[in-house]
Design a protein around this motif. Structure first.
Motif, PDB file in Angstrom:
ATOM      1  N   ARG A 104       0.857  -1.316   0.020  1.00 15.06           N
ATOM      2  CA  ARG A 104       0.013   0.099  -0.111  1.00 15.06           C
ATOM      3  C   ARG A 104       0.671   1.172  -0.011  1.00 15.06           C
ATOM      4  N   GLU A 105       1.965   1.311   0.672  1.00 19.94           N
ATOM      5  CA  GLU A 105       2.999   2.410   0.783  1.00 19.94           C
ATOM      6  C   GLU A 105       3.465   2.588  -0.568  1.00 19.94           C
ATOM      7  N   VAL A 106       3.926   1.637  -1.317  1.00 19.06           N
ATOM      8  CA  VAL A 106       4.523   1.698  -2.686  1.00 19.06           C
ATOM      9  C   VAL A 106       3.298   2.367  -3.522  1.00 19.06           C
ATOM     10  N   ALA A 107       2.195   1.793  -3.726  1.00 13.47           N
ATOM     11  CA  ALA A 107       1.097   2.414  -4.243  1.00 13.47           C
ATOM     12  C   ALA A 107       0.904   3.729  -4.225  1.00 13.47           C
ATOM     13  N   ASP A 108       0.904   4.068  -2.943  1.00 12.54           N
ATOM     14  CA  ASP A 108       0.699   5.394  -2.613  1.00 12.54           C
ATOM     15  C   ASP A 108       1.729   6.421  -3.090  1.00 12.54           C
ATOM     16  N   ARG A 109       2.763   5.880  -2.818  1.00 20.45           N
ATOM     17  CA  ARG A 109       4.409   6.509  -3.243  1.00 20.45           C
ATOM     18  C   ARG A 109       4.188   6.888  -4.718  1.00 20.45           C
ATOM     19  N   HIS A 110       3.537   6.226  -5.709  1.00 16.27           N
ATOM     20  CA  HIS A 110       3.607   5.969  -7.104  1.00 16.27           C
ATOM     21  C   HIS A 110       2.377   6.351  -7.698  1.00 16.27           C
ATOM     22  N   GLY A 111       1.318   6.616  -7.077  1.00 13.65           N
ATOM     23  CA  GLY A 111       0.215   6.875  -7.619  1.00 13.65           C
ATOM     24  C   GLY A 111      -0.562   5.642  -8.306  1.00 13.65           C
ATOM     25  N   ALA A 112      -0.321   4.450  -7.850  1.00 17.35           N
ATOM     26  CA  ALA A 112      -0.654   3.151  -8.262  1.00 17.35           C
ATOM     27  C   ALA A 112      -2.119   3.031  -7.510  1.00 17.35           C
ATOM     28  N   THR A 113      -3.167   2.153  -8.329  1.00 18.87           N
ATOM     29  CA  THR A 113      -4.420   1.903  -8.098  1.00 18.87           C
ATOM     30  C   THR A 113      -4.314   0.432  -7.275  1.00 18.87           C
ATOM     31  N   ILE A 114      -4.707   0.485  -6.144  1.00 17.56           N
ATOM     32  CA  ILE A 114      -4.805  -0.937  -5.157  1.00 17.56           C
ATOM     33  C   ILE A 114      -6.239  -1.660  -5.387  1.00 17.56           C
ATOM     34  N   VAL A 115      -6.132  -2.742  -5.680  1.00 14.15           N
ATOM     35  CA  VAL A 115      -7.352  -3.796  -5.591  1.00 14.15           C
ATOM     36  C   VAL A 115      -6.902  -4.547  -4.303  1.00 14.15           C
ATOM     37  N   ASP A 116      -7.627  -4.257  -3.386  1.00 13.14           N
ATOM     38  CA  ASP A 116      -7.745  -4.445  -1.914  1.00 13.14           C
ATOM     39  C   ASP A 116      -7.974  -5.956  -1.619  1.00 13.14           C
ATOM     40  N   PHE A 117      -7.383  -7.163  -2.265  1.00 11.32           N
ATOM     41  CA  PHE A 117      -7.935  -8.477  -2.005  1.00 11.32           C
ATOM     42  C   PHE A 117      -8.004  -8.680  -0.360  1.00 11.32           C
ATOM     43  N   TRP A 118      -7.100  -8.407   0.208  1.00 12.06           N
ATOM     44  CA  TRP A 118      -7.228  -8.626   1.683  1.00 12.06           C
ATOM     45  C   TRP A 118      -8.426  -8.490   2.231  1.00 12.06           C
ATOM     46  N   ARG A 119      -9.259  -7.301   1.929  1.00 13.40           N
ATOM     47  CA  ARG A 119     -10.585  -7.062   2.418  1.00 13.40           C
ATOM     48  C   ARG A 119     -11.949  -7.600   1.636  1.00 13.40           C
TER      49      ARG A 119
END
Length: 257
Positions: free
Chosen positions: A145-160
Motif C-alpha cells: 500500500r505504501e508503494v502504491a501511495d508513493r507512485h500513484g498506483a491503484t490498489i485492488v484490496d484483495f485482503w478485504r
C-alpha cells in the motif's frame, strides 16, 4: 469521465495467468480474471489490444527481470501486476528487500505514463495451512500500500474481499481462484479503475452444509492430492512454471468468449 485503456498489459504469476480457470479456447488453456477484464475493455473499443506476460510459479524477482522490460516495450496505458505471493510461501524471506524491488518496478511502470493496478495478498486466516502466513502477508500488504501511495498506483484490496471465505471461490488446491473467483476479481478490477462493465458477481447461493466427517475427508484428499506434491516441488526446487511461456506475449485483440 474515465477514458478507456487501449493497450493493456498484465504481469505476474499464476494469479494473473489465470490458473484455476481452465478453458481450452484460451492460450495456455486458461481464461482468468485478466482475460475477462480485457474482454470488457474491448467492448466498443476497436483499437483495444491486450498482452499477458504472467507465468505461474514466478517469484517477484523473476517477474521483474523477465516481464518488466517487455511490458515497457509494449507501451501500455494500463498495467496490472501482482507479484510476491510465491515469495511469501518460501521459508526464508527478506520482505523489505522484496518490496524494495517491487517499488523500483512500480516506479518504472508509472513513470512510463501507464496507469498501474496493484493487488494486496488475500487474508488466509481461515486456512489451517496457509493461515500460518497471515502475519507475513499483513506486513507485505502494508508495504505494498505504501508503494502504491508513493507512485500513484491503484490498489485492488484483495485482503478485504470477505466473499473469498467461500471455498467455492477457490479451485480444489485452495491456492488459485475458481472460475467464479476469477470473474469476481475481474469485476473488482474494473470497478477499481472506474470502468463500467457487464460482469455480475457470482451467485453461488447459500454455502452447502458440511458435516465434520465430510470436511475431514476433503482435507485429507486436499493434503494427499495437492499439499504433499506441492511441498515436494518446494523441496526439489521445481516450479510449476518450468517450461511454461507467457500466454499472450504480444499485444493483440481480446478474445470475446
Amino acid at each position: 469521465m474515465t477514458s478507456f485503456p487501449s493497450r493493456y498489459v498484465a504481469l505476474g504469476d499464476s494469479f494473473t495467468e489465470g490458473v484455476g480457470d481452465t478453458d481450452d479456447r484460451f492460450p495456455n488453456g486458461l481464461r482468468g480474471w485478466s482475460e475477462r477484464v480485457a474482454e470488457q475493455l474491448a467492448i466498443g473499443n476497436p483499437d483495444f489490444r491486450y498482452a499477458n506476460l504472467a507465468i505461474r510459479g514466478r517469484l517477484l524477482g523473476p517477474i521483474v527481470d523477465e516481464q518488466l522490460g517487455p511490458a515497457l516495450a509494449l507501451k501500455p496505458d494500463l498495467v496490472t501486476i501482482y507479484a510476491g505471493g510465491n515469495d511469501m510461501m518460501r521459508p526464508k524471506l527478506d520482505l523489505d528487500a522484496v518490496v524494495a524491488r517491487y517499488d523500483t518496478a512500480i516506479a518504472a511502470l508509472t513513470e512510463s505514463g501507464a496507469r498501474v493496478v496493484m493487488f494486496t495478498a488475500y487474508d488466509t486466516g481461515w486456512s489451517a495451512f496457509f493461515g500460518k502466513l497471515r502475519g507475513r502477508m499483513a506486513i507485505y500488504n502494508e508495504l505494498v500500500r505504501e508503494v502504491a501511495d508513493r507512485h500513484g498506483a491503484t490498489i485492488v484490496d484483495f485482503w478485504r474481499f470477505a466473499e473469498y471465505q467461500d471455498l467455492r471461490m477457490w479451485d480444489f488446491d485452495r491456492l488459485h481462484m475458481s472460475p467464479a473467483g476469477h470473474q469476481n476479481m475481474a469485476a473488482h478490477v474494473l470497478d477499481a479503475i472506474g470502468v463500467g462493465h457487464t460482469l455480475n458477481a457470482p451467485d453461488l447461493g447459500p454455502v452447502p452444509a458440511q458435516s465434520k466427517i465430510e470436511a475431514r475427508r476433503e482435507d485429507r484428499q486436499w493434503t494427499r492430492e495437492f499439499l504433499v506434491p506441492w511441498l515436494a516441488r518446494r523441496v526439489k526446487g521445481v516450479s510449476s512454471g518450468d517450461g511454461v511461456s507467457a500466454k499472450r506475449p504480444e499485444l493483440a485483440p481480446a478474445f470475446q468468449a
